[in-house]
Design an enzyme around this catalytic site. Structure first.
Site, PDB file in Angstrom:
ATOM      1  NE  ARG A 173      53.579  39.698  29.787  1.00 15.00           N
ATOM      2  CZ  ARG A 173      53.323  40.493  29.492  1.00 15.00           C
ATOM      3  NH1 ARG A 173      52.062  40.844  30.194  1.00 15.00           N
ATOM      4  NH2 ARG A 173      53.965  41.511  28.750  1.00 15.00           N
TER       5      ARG A 173
ATOM      6  CD  GLU B 171      47.825  36.015  27.639  1.00 18.03           C
ATOM      7  OE1 GLU B 171      48.345  36.289  27.253  1.00 18.03           O
ATOM      8  OE2 GLU B 171      48.060  35.404  28.923  1.00 18.03           O
TER       9      GLU B 171
ATOM     10  CG  HIS C 276      46.687  39.969  28.248  1.00 17.02           C
ATOM     11  ND1 HIS C 276      47.777  38.582  27.927  1.00 17.02           N
ATOM     12  CD2 HIS C 276      46.837  40.797  28.786  1.00 17.02           C
ATOM     13  CE1 HIS C 276      48.660  39.485  28.537  1.00 17.02           C
ATOM     14  NE2 HIS C 276      48.459  40.405  28.899  1.00 17.02           N
TER      15      HIS C 276
END
Length: 312
Positions: free
Chosen positions: A224, A253, A272
């Site tokens: 993360r 994000e 991601h």
């Protein structure tokens, strides 16, 4: 009759395979979800909007079992899960293969300077020398996090003759304890983050840790964004205090277009996408859910169980 509230996105894969005698309430929108979960005992209501997921959970007052495709559920209200004693099964391991492959890809990309090779092709320019000259063989990697993903990263790197040291609580060969790895940071060419997002791991890589790394070391984050102090990372990359960073995750994000990370040549951002770089995620999730559903209806334990007190 057992009531289930399930996202309609998974309906084509599940509907014909569900046991008889269930009251299944499918939904496609957040508004439909709020209505569907009101009486549900079992819920699988993954959505792209994580705030909507959290709101839906709060509305599911009779929920006993929550299933999710997500491995990390740090965006959900842990207090609600704890107070109501809800059993939670998550997507741990569902995407582990592709994420482990992404780690190897990122490391090879940086080692061989392959981004510059692609750019040369875009320019139709024939290079006469390689922009990257690092061999993975003989390098050393520190792997923080030894869950489903970490357990797959290790053998893939060993296949490239990378010496892997794992951080975990239980002792073993090439293993460092939670209190040992910081003092050894300067030994590693690669620092790979595969830890869950918990209060304990938030900001675990900060200015001090970055300063302790080798000047040509590369940090790889598929955990993360919150596990790295991002401003400190930007500063280290700008000063070239470390060799580079391969970041599948960032904070926030999506990363804003004007964020300085985008403009740094030693920052590699993969948006991601690591867990999405495969086509089996929903198949594996559906199969796991059906297996767990059978166990749940028979009164048997389900898994893998997410512990909201631990955050993983």
């Amino acid at each position: 009759m057992t009531i289930l509230a399930i996202s309609g996105l998974i309906r084509p894969m599940l509907e014909s395979r569900l046991p008889e005698g269930l009251d299944v309430r499918w939904f496609m929108t957040h508004e439909e979800a709020m209505e569907a979960v009101a009486e549900a005992e079992i819920g699988w209501f993954d959505m792209n909007d994580k705030e909507a997921m959290a709101e839906t959970l709060r509305a599911a007052k009779k929920l006993k079992w929550l299933n999710s495709i997500y491995a990390g559920l740090d965006f959900m209200p842990m207090d609600v899960l704890i107070e109501r004693g809800i059993t939670v099964t998550n997507g741990a391991g569902i995407n582990a293969i592709t994420i482990a492959e992404y780690v190897v890809m990122g490391m090879l990309n940086i080692a061989k300077g392959y981004r510059d090779v692609v750019r040369a092709q875009d320019r139709r320019e024939w290079l006469f020398d390689s922009p990257g000259k690092v061999e993975l063989a003989g390098t050393k990697a520190l792997l923080l996090g030894y869950g489903a993903i970490g357990k797959l990263i290790e053998p893939r790197l060993k296949a490239f003759d990378v010496e892997v040291s794992v951080v975990r609580r239980s002792p073993g060969d090439n293993t460092l304890g939670p209190d040992e790895w910081r003092a050894r940071l300067g030994e590693f060419d690669w620092v790979i983050l595969a830890v869950p997002a918990t209060p304990e791991t938030e900001g675990m890589i900060g200015a001090a840790e970055l300063a302790a790394m080798k000047s040509d070391a590369v940090i790889v984050n598929i955990a993360r964004g919150s596990v790295i102090d991002q401003p400190a990372l930007v500063e280290a990359l700008e000063r070239k205090a470390i060799g580079g960073a391969f970041l599948d995750v960032t904070t926030p994000e999506p990363l804003p277009a004007d964020h300085p990370l985008w403009g740094l040549d030693n920052a590699h951002i993969s948006m991601h996408l690591s867990g999405r770089a495969q086509s089996k995620m929903f198949i594996r999730s559906g199969d796991r859910f059906l297996d767990n559903l059978g166990k749940y209806l028979r009164g048997e334990p389900v898994g893998p169980v997410f512990d909201p007190r631990l955050g993983y």
